[in-house]
Design a protein around this motif. Structure first.
Motif, PDB file in Angstrom:
ATOM      1  N   GLY A 202       0.781  -1.224   0.000  1.00 32.64           N
ATOM      2  CA  GLY A 202       0.000   0.000   0.000  1.00 32.64           C
ATOM      3  C   GLY A 202       0.810   1.271   0.000  1.00 32.64           C
ATOM      4  N   ALA A 203       2.048   1.233  -0.477  1.00 34.51           N
ATOM      5  CA  ALA A 203       2.878   2.429  -0.608  1.00 34.51           C
ATOM      6  C   ALA A 203       3.812   2.221  -1.789  1.00 34.51           C
TER       7      ALA A 203
ATOM      8  N   ILE B 135       0.512  -7.087  -5.886  1.00 29.90           N
ATOM      9  CA  ILE B 135       0.003  -5.805  -6.360  1.00 29.90           C
ATOM     10  C   ILE B 135       0.762  -4.719  -5.615  1.00 29.90           C
ATOM     11  N   ILE B 136       1.453  -3.826  -6.355  1.00 24.37           N
ATOM     12  CA  ILE B 136       2.331  -2.850  -5.734  1.00 24.37           C
ATOM     13  C   ILE B 136       2.383  -1.571  -6.567  1.00 24.37           C
TER      14      ILE B 136
ATOM     15  N   GLY C 169       6.328  11.881  -8.222  1.00 21.68           N
ATOM     16  CA  GLY C 169       6.512  11.712  -9.660  1.00 21.68           C
ATOM     17  C   GLY C 169       5.487  10.756 -10.234  1.00 21.68           C
ATOM     18  N   SER C 170       5.759  10.273 -11.424  1.00 26.80           N
ATOM     19  CA  SER C 170       4.845   9.365 -12.102  1.00 26.80           C
ATOM     20  C   SER C 170       4.885   7.985 -11.455  1.00 26.80           C
ATOM     21  N   GLN C 171       3.721   7.520 -11.000  1.00 28.94           N
ATOM     22  CA  GLN C 171       3.616   6.214 -10.363  1.00 28.94           C
ATOM     23  C   GLN C 171       2.547   5.388 -11.067  1.00 28.94           C
ATOM     24  N   SER C 172       2.702   4.078 -11.003  1.00 25.61           N
ATOM     25  CA  SER C 172       1.675   3.187 -11.536  1.00 25.61           C
ATOM     26  C   SER C 172       1.452   2.040 -10.569  1.00 25.61           C
ATOM     27  N   LEU C 173       0.196   1.592 -10.508  1.00 27.08           N
ATOM     28  CA  LEU C 173      -0.127   0.385  -9.756  1.00 27.08           C
ATOM     29  C   LEU C 173       0.184  -0.795 -10.662  1.00 27.08           C
ATOM     30  N   ASN C 174       1.050  -1.682 -10.182  1.00 30.31           N
ATOM     31  CA  ASN C 174       1.533  -2.769 -11.030  1.00 30.31           C
ATOM     32  C   ASN C 174       1.177  -4.134 -10.464  1.00 30.31           C
ATOM     33  N   GLN C 175       0.966  -5.058 -11.347  1.00 30.44           N
ATOM     34  CA  GLN C 175       0.717  -6.459 -11.009  1.00 30.44           C
ATOM     35  C   GLN C 175       1.973  -7.252 -11.338  1.00 30.44           C
TER      36      GLN C 175
END
Length: 244
Positions: free
Chosen positions: A175-176, A196-197, A204-210
């Motif tokens: 969750g971070a 899931i992270i 900056g630019s972040q994405s939720l990734n699998q």
């Protein structure tokens, strides 16, 4: 050494993600289902059994992040629903899960119901006071037996390091945002497991990734959506709290 990622693609939540407010927990979950955030009956049933009102002191049934004290927030319900849908096939009875940034304890409790009495879920948060509060929340929600039985373990620690003592894990939720994928967490992901992270720099630019690990150990990444999370680092040394 992490094995090379061989897949990158992008997915997005539907436009109704922020419009699932309810008057109570059942109404909230029903609206998440109507708006196609919850897609399976199993996730719907689990989220109905874990009352957000026990974990969120203010506006618990609004589909938006809310403060929970200690300078932290609980994620919007649609994000919890989305993550459970992504992990549901890895949260079968008897499996093991790791919830990093466990916060209020709500997602940890949902995961524990999914893995059942033969499984185990470890929740880690940086702040000792929040860990204590999450235990109280779970008991208030009538789920204290999950702690008493050892199905749930809640502890304070550095989420970047995971908790290898109870691994490997079939499912990991973070969750971070990590600036790069923590190798310790990938090592604790079981073959056939999923993490899931959020990834990306603070501000900056972040994405939720699998992150998926095949049975032969190959690791792949799927980019799910753009997000904005606080950093996954040693927050206590920085003198700040996380907002998972």
């Amino acid at each position: 050494m992490l094995r090379r990622f061989i897949r990158t693609k992008s997915r997005q939540l539907g436009s109704m993600a922020w419009r699932s407010h309810g008057v109570d927990n059942n109404d909230l979950v029903n609206n998440l289902y109507k708006n196609n955030i919850i897609k399976s009956k199993h996730v719907m049933d689990v989220m109905k059994r874990v009352d957000r009102g026990s974990y969120c002191p203010n506006n618990p049934y609004m589909d938006a992040p809310q403060g929970i004290g200690f300078g932290q927030t609980i994620s919007a319900p649609h994000m919890h629903a989305h993550c459970l849908e992504l992990l549901k096939d890895h949260l079968k009875p008897g499996t093991r899960a790791l919830d990093i940034g466990s916060g209020s304890g709500i997602l940890t409790a949902c995961m524990a119901l999914m893995v059942g009495s033969s499984g185990k879920v470890v929740g880690i948060d940086h702040y000792d006071g929040l860990v204590k509060m999450s235990i109280e929340n779970i008991i208030q929600d009538g789920k204290g037996s999950l702690i008493d039985s050892g199905t749930i373990i809640l502890l304070a620690g550095d989420g970047r390091k995971g908790y290898p003592e109870e691994g490997p894990y079939n499912a990991i939720h973070v969750g971070a945002a990590a600036p790069r994928l923590p190798e310790d967490l990938v090592n604790q992901l079981a073959p056939g497991g999923r993490m899931i992270i959020p990834e990306g720099p603070e501000g900056g630019s972040q994405s939720l990734n699998q992150i998926d690990k095949s049975l032969d150990g190959e690791v792949t990444r799927t980019m799910l959506m753009g997000v904005n999370y606080v950093p996954l680092d040693d927050l206590r040394q920085r003198g700040r709290f996380a907002e998972f």
